[in-house]
Scaffold this motif. Sequence first.
Motif, mmCIF file in Angstrom:
data_model
loop_
_atom_site.group_PDB
_atom_site.id
_atom_site.type_symbol
_atom_site.label_atom_id
_atom_site.label_comp_id
_atom_site.label_asym_id
_atom_site.label_seq_id
_atom_site.Cartn_x
_atom_site.Cartn_y
_atom_site.Cartn_z
ATOM 1 N N ASP A 15 0.988 -1.253 -0.030
ATOM 2 C CA ASP A 15 0.048 0.100 0.105
ATOM 3 C C ASP A 15 0.759 1.086 -0.031
ATOM 4 O O ASP A 15 1.626 1.388 0.732
ATOM 5 C CB ASP A 15 -0.938 0.054 1.233
ATOM 6 N N ARG A 16 0.773 2.199 -0.926
ATOM 7 C CA ARG A 16 1.610 3.322 -1.281
ATOM 8 C C ARG A 16 0.923 4.575 -0.972
ATOM 9 O O ARG A 16 -0.399 4.699 -1.513
ATOM 10 C CB ARG A 16 2.283 3.166 -2.580
ATOM 11 N N CYS A 17 1.602 5.580 -0.517
ATOM 12 C CA CYS A 17 0.754 6.652 -0.225
ATOM 13 C C CYS A 17 0.505 7.461 -1.711
ATOM 14 O O CYS A 17 1.330 7.533 -2.669
ATOM 15 C CB CYS A 17 2.039 7.872 0.242
ATOM 16 N N ASP A 18 -0.568 7.982 -1.774
ATOM 17 C CA ASP A 18 -1.123 8.589 -3.001
ATOM 18 C C ASP A 18 -0.526 9.923 -3.505
ATOM 19 O O ASP A 18 -0.466 10.319 -4.628
ATOM 20 C CB ASP A 18 -2.723 8.737 -2.856
ATOM 21 N N ARG A 19 0.300 10.455 -2.504
ATOM 22 C CA ARG A 19 1.016 11.893 -2.678
ATOM 23 C C ARG A 19 2.183 11.627 -3.153
ATOM 24 O O ARG A 19 2.661 12.159 -4.059
ATOM 25 C CB ARG A 19 0.744 12.572 -1.660
ATOM 26 N N GLY A 21 4.298 7.965 -2.775
ATOM 27 C CA GLY A 21 4.656 6.741 -3.375
ATOM 28 C C GLY A 21 5.513 6.127 -2.057
ATOM 29 O O GLY A 21 5.442 4.722 -2.341
ATOM 30 N N ALA A 24 2.342 3.535 2.877
ATOM 31 C CA ALA A 24 1.315 4.182 3.327
ATOM 32 C C ALA A 24 0.900 3.464 4.868
ATOM 33 O O ALA A 24 1.097 2.348 5.188
ATOM 34 C CB ALA A 24 0.032 3.969 2.691
ATOM 35 N N ARG A 27 -5.299 5.055 5.929
ATOM 36 C CA ARG A 27 -6.292 4.947 4.856
ATOM 37 C C ARG A 27 -7.364 5.821 5.364
ATOM 38 O O ARG A 27 -7.768 5.479 6.556
ATOM 39 C CB ARG A 27 -6.786 3.346 5.113
ATOM 40 N N GLU A 35 -11.400 5.942 -1.413
ATOM 41 C CA GLU A 35 -10.577 5.840 -0.313
ATOM 42 C C GLU A 35 -9.108 6.526 -0.742
ATOM 43 O O GLU A 35 -8.679 6.514 -1.984
ATOM 44 C CB GLU A 35 -10.092 4.459 0.323
ATOM 45 N N LEU A 36 -8.370 7.043 0.021
ATOM 46 C CA LEU A 36 -7.070 7.849 -0.190
ATOM 47 C C LEU A 36 -6.038 6.943 0.871
ATOM 48 O O LEU A 36 -6.162 6.500 1.984
ATOM 49 C CB LEU A 36 -6.873 9.040 0.199
ATOM 50 N N LEU A 37 -4.823 6.779 0.383
ATOM 51 C CA LEU A 37 -3.796 6.187 1.158
ATOM 52 C C LEU A 37 -2.730 7.283 1.323
ATOM 53 O O LEU A 37 -2.205 8.089 0.539
ATOM 54 C CB LEU A 37 -3.147 4.973 0.604
ATOM 55 N N PHE A 38 -2.156 7.285 2.495
ATOM 56 C CA PHE A 38 -1.053 8.428 2.974
ATOM 57 C C PHE A 38 0.034 7.913 3.801
ATOM 58 O O PHE A 38 -0.473 7.031 4.749
ATOM 59 C CB PHE A 38 -1.749 9.522 3.443
#
Length: 75
Positions: A15-19, A21, A24, A27, A35-38
């Motif tokens: 799972d990687r940060c959407d901003r 990489g 993450a 969630r 959903e967004l991952l950070f």
Amino acid sequence: MTTVLTPASPLTAADRCDRCGAQAYLRVVLLSGGELLFCAHHGRKFEPELKKIAAEIQDETERLTTPAAAPDEER
């Protein structure tokens, strides 16, 4: 942040940060769906805005400070 523990779907190294990489650790389930991952850095940076649009926030940043289990000693 509001923390929601979701044992059925823990974040993994895949799972990687959407901003940026990075891995993450947060969630964010959006009120509008999706959903967004950070990573921890971007999760903290965007926390005020995320709280406004989040239905749930799964925060696993404690994994960054919890020491890993020590390997068994060799006999």
